[in-house]
Design an enzyme around this catalytic site. Sequence first.
Site, PDB file in Angstrom:
ATOM      1  N   THR B 106       0.833  -1.199   0.000  1.00 45.42           N
ATOM      2  CA  THR B 106       0.000   0.000   0.000  1.00 45.42           C
ATOM      3  C   THR B 106       0.864   1.243   0.000  1.00 45.42           C
ATOM      4  O   THR B 106       1.166   1.792   1.043  1.00 45.42           O
ATOM      5  CB  THR B 106      -0.900   0.039   1.231  1.00 45.42           C
ATOM      6  N   THR B 182       5.145  -5.548   3.916  1.00 49.82           N
ATOM      7  CA  THR B 182       6.354  -5.610   4.752  1.00 49.82           C
ATOM      8  C   THR B 182       6.587  -6.977   5.400  1.00 49.82           C
ATOM      9  O   THR B 182       7.719  -7.298   5.731  1.00 49.82           O
ATOM     10  CB  THR B 182       6.318  -4.558   5.856  1.00 49.82           C
ATOM     11  N   ASP B 183       5.526  -7.764   5.571  1.00 51.19           N
ATOM     12  CA  ASP B 183       5.686  -8.987   6.360  1.00 51.19           C
ATOM     13  C   ASP B 183       6.763  -9.917   5.808  1.00 51.19           C
ATOM     14  O   ASP B 183       7.548 -10.477   6.565  1.00 51.19           O
ATOM     15  CB  ASP B 183       4.368  -9.758   6.427  1.00 51.19           C
ATOM     16  N   LYS B 261      12.547  -8.200   9.474  1.00 48.24           N
ATOM     17  CA  LYS B 261      11.504  -7.403  10.143  1.00 48.24           C
ATOM     18  C   LYS B 261      11.504  -7.787  11.611  1.00 48.24           C
ATOM     19  O   LYS B 261      11.291  -8.951  11.936  1.00 48.24           O
ATOM     20  CB  LYS B 261      10.145  -7.694   9.518  1.00 48.24           C
TER      21      LYS B 261
END
Lengths: 666, 460
Positions: B106, B182-183, B261
């Site tokens: 997004t 991002t995951d 992450k």
Amino acid sequence: MKNSKDFEIHHFYQNYLESQNRVGYKPRNKTTKIDYEKIGFMSGLEVHQQLKTEKKLFCNCPAGIFQKDGQYDAELVRHMRPTLSELGEYDGTALMEFKTKKTIYYRVAHITTCTYDVDDTPPFKLNRQAFKIALEITRLLKSFVVGELHIARKQYLDGSIPTGFQRTGIMGIEGFLPIRNKKLKIIQISIEEDSCREISDIGHTRIYKTDRLGMPLVEIVTYPEMKMPNEVVETAQYIRFLTHSTGHVRTGIGSAREDVNVSVRGGARVEIKGVAKISRIADLTHNEAFRQVSLLEIRKDLLERISDLKNWKIEHKILNGHQVEKLIKEANGLLKKGHKIVVANLPMFRGILSFFNQPGRMFSDEISDRLKVIACLERPNMLHSEQWDVDLNELFDLVRKKLDAKNEDAQILFLSPLEDIATALETIEERCKMAFEDIPVPNETRKSFANGTTMFERVLPGADRMYPDTDTVPIAICQKFIDEVDKELPKGVDIRLAQFIKWKVPKDAYIYLLSKNLVPLMERIINDFNYNPKFLSTLIAHRLKHIQGQIKSASQFDFDKLYDVCGFVKKECLHREIISFMLPIVYEFPYMDPESVLREINFKKHDHEAIFSLIPILIEKFNQITNSKNPDASFRWMMKELKPMAIGNISMTELAKVIRKELINE
Amino acid sequence: MSDFFMGYKGKAQEILKKYNVRVWSEAKIDTTRGTFQGIVLPRSENDDAYHIVLKLITGYNVGIAVETIQNMVGNGYKKANYKIPEREFPVSKDKKNIKLFGTGGTIASRLDYRTGAVIPAFSPGELYGAVPELADICNLSTDKLFAVFSENMGPAQYKVLAKAIGDEIKRGIDGIVIGHGTDTMHHTAAALSFMVQNPPVPIVLVGSQRSSDRPSSDAALNLIHATKTAADSDIAEVMVCMFGSTSDEYGLLHRGTRVRKMHSSYRSAFRTIGDIPIAKVNRDEIVPLRHDYKHRRKDRDVLVTPVFEERISLIYYYPNMNPDIIESIIDMRYKGIVISGTGLGHINKPLYPAIKRAAEKGVAVYMTVQTLWGYVNMFVYDTGRDLMSIGIIPAENMLPEVAYIKLGWALGQTSDLEKVKEIMLTPICDDITEREPYNGYLVYQGGIPEVEEFIKNFHK
């Protein structure tokens, strides 16, 4: 030459006074209901009331802990960027705030702030305690409770909330308040999170602290149906009594803040933001109404003068050189390093800049406000051709020459860093053009000052800034929960007021008793110990209130102590008048037991006979020390002598009766 | 018809049908609690069947309980038209040409009423409307390769992406940006590091931790940093570009094989593990933090190897792990297992026979550490030596996820386990490093006075 200068000074001051007359401005106490009717005064309220919960609304940080400006553990920086609303529009305020290009600093204290507050963690579940209190207030307002609470994101690009939006949701719509002469209608009541407190806002830097951020609030919005300032004050008081009657809201400075909407006929809704003291509302609404009238008058003048409104625009030049710098320095030392000197000509605006706007303010201040807020030019940020407080004739003669200005024009001079000049010029032109629009009152929010005046804060946001919160799910409000809340609902303020009349409570005690929510306590004391309501009301609202102003309590004073004291006095068969004497000690040392309080004020038990037996002796003594034949003098002297011994043992009225009888017998 | 009652089901749909009120119409609903007026909105499919959503004139949404409804009148039709303001992306000759590949993250977005979630907007025009600063940085063209959420990215997508990158490079692009959820961004970054070797231009993965539908989103600034890097940096490697601190100040460029992450929601969630990032980037400049990166080149000699063996597994070891797990993996004919072991790379004894059987069956078994920082060292304790002797190969300081990706990629090229081992243990873009610098391991502990002083004075 000197004469002409004097004439100029005189001229614009005169213009200010005359325009004030034209507007029909009078001090509030000289303004009548008819005056307000004539201008079409209308006002509505948005009351923000903090709820008394242990934790914040969407996270588990403690609520109600505050940090001093300099106390913080970490700092972070954000910029806000406008986003589309749910209906696909950009909001006007959002764009204005984006134009200002502010860097926002948040000063964070570990104890009050977590990663949710600074938008690094999604929201936790809505605080149930807050949810219940909000429903309680919704029921008290007799609003229609929604079937499901939907949390919305209401955009705030000023940075007051690190996410850039406030999480808020409607608990109920409609509803009413029975104020003195009418039923005042409610638009809605919502539950929402509080914002950051601003530490400073200078140039392109704004600093906030995050302690208050995220604390639960309710917002109560009324229809704009109040027709004069006093009515607005009365409504605000009523709402305060209502929220306080639950006993579940925060009290004290900053715990309730009102946004006051004002308009006049032909004007527009203007929102005066964050008024913390109800008493200030009267002057603020009064002045705002007349500010709008003044803008309507200005429009009339401009329409007469300017034929081609569409193409009206300002001309500007950047000046430099020793002469102009010297003249500015002489004026007020406005020169700032690295700033350019910009002058702008406002065609046909002569006499407008010095037009009355609010007490002590004129139209030029409207421009100056916006230069500060939108273009980030700190004040003093401009000089103009209609000032009379400093001698600017030579400077503005030069400015006029440079701008090739005509006699019917007005001029503004401002200093600005190169990168802000474009925004500043745009801002000036925009504000001037608004003055001759069909509705010459810009929709805006205004910041209030203690003297009753206001300044521009930001463009008034519309419904376009609402966005559903994708991080939370709707919460159903079922009938069972409503019934549960209804069981514990306090009595309505209207019922309390009727009760006061029945109890013969003096009018000046109302505010204290209602705002501190002391009526339930009074009821308990009256029911359990059979105290006289009127006595009790003055004991609390006069005597205790007076003591609070004089003495500092050693710990947080709990009004429930009064119940204990009244009960003790009743049980010990003392006369109630002793309570007035006990109160200062009780207030100062709330944990002292009542016996010790009595010792502290040197109370000793005496039966009536023992006291009466002293009367003949005192009569004799009085006759020895004075020859006064005034019977009242001896009476007063004897009362004074006997009071310390008698108080609490016998009613003063009864003692007086006995003394008078004895004096007559004598 | 479904368009009439978007998202409504059961009782809620029934009542809308009964009163002939459709979604997007202006409705007046009488209920036992009072009368409500507003536009009927679609309902999120995951929400219950007992409420109808209304947008009030004030802009707020409320739910009306179906069981309280007494009457309903609907008229008109006002559908919200979501459009990110679209403007033609300006092109100038003196700016670099950058390609933005979309995978479904997004960067700019709008709301999906069906799910209540956000939908990305993506065309250059839309992006320019939302982030006009991009036009000052580069000439942007975009290509939406897929629209999947980060968790659904996998080998199939890695391959398509690697080929698309190779093609763009051959066509002469100056830099590549990949918008990504991002995951699993670090998985994709690792895959691209192996599949696209020796690129002559920067390849930058970017995403956002706060969706771009909120004013405080990190999306715009991340995208600015990423395009800046793709256009102006001298670093021709696969990198992840995300916030360096939670503040809107700078981004970090992490090597694709060493990044992970490390927080579920923080803006600065991405960290280089066991080493330091390549560079810092802000709106104006790229400041290298090290100088051993590969430099931008004029040639187009990129090596694309888009292969992946999907029958491999990554196992997170825990005490009392049962050998069943390993046995089933072997029985299901998996070709490789990466274990994330405790401490220096250990697992319990009951697993040994299963591991031994795996080795015998030709399953490649590699050991990494769940401590994330530090090297596997199976010589320190006997248990480690035993494990090696039964066939586990230590993967040095390769991150578990990186080892998983690399093993899939290696097995995609050959089934000869010796060759696989050679590929696995030959460092590519620092997936294994020879040394861990002193500042490679920094997990500061809050509460310690000097750390508190640090976070007060520097933006975390």
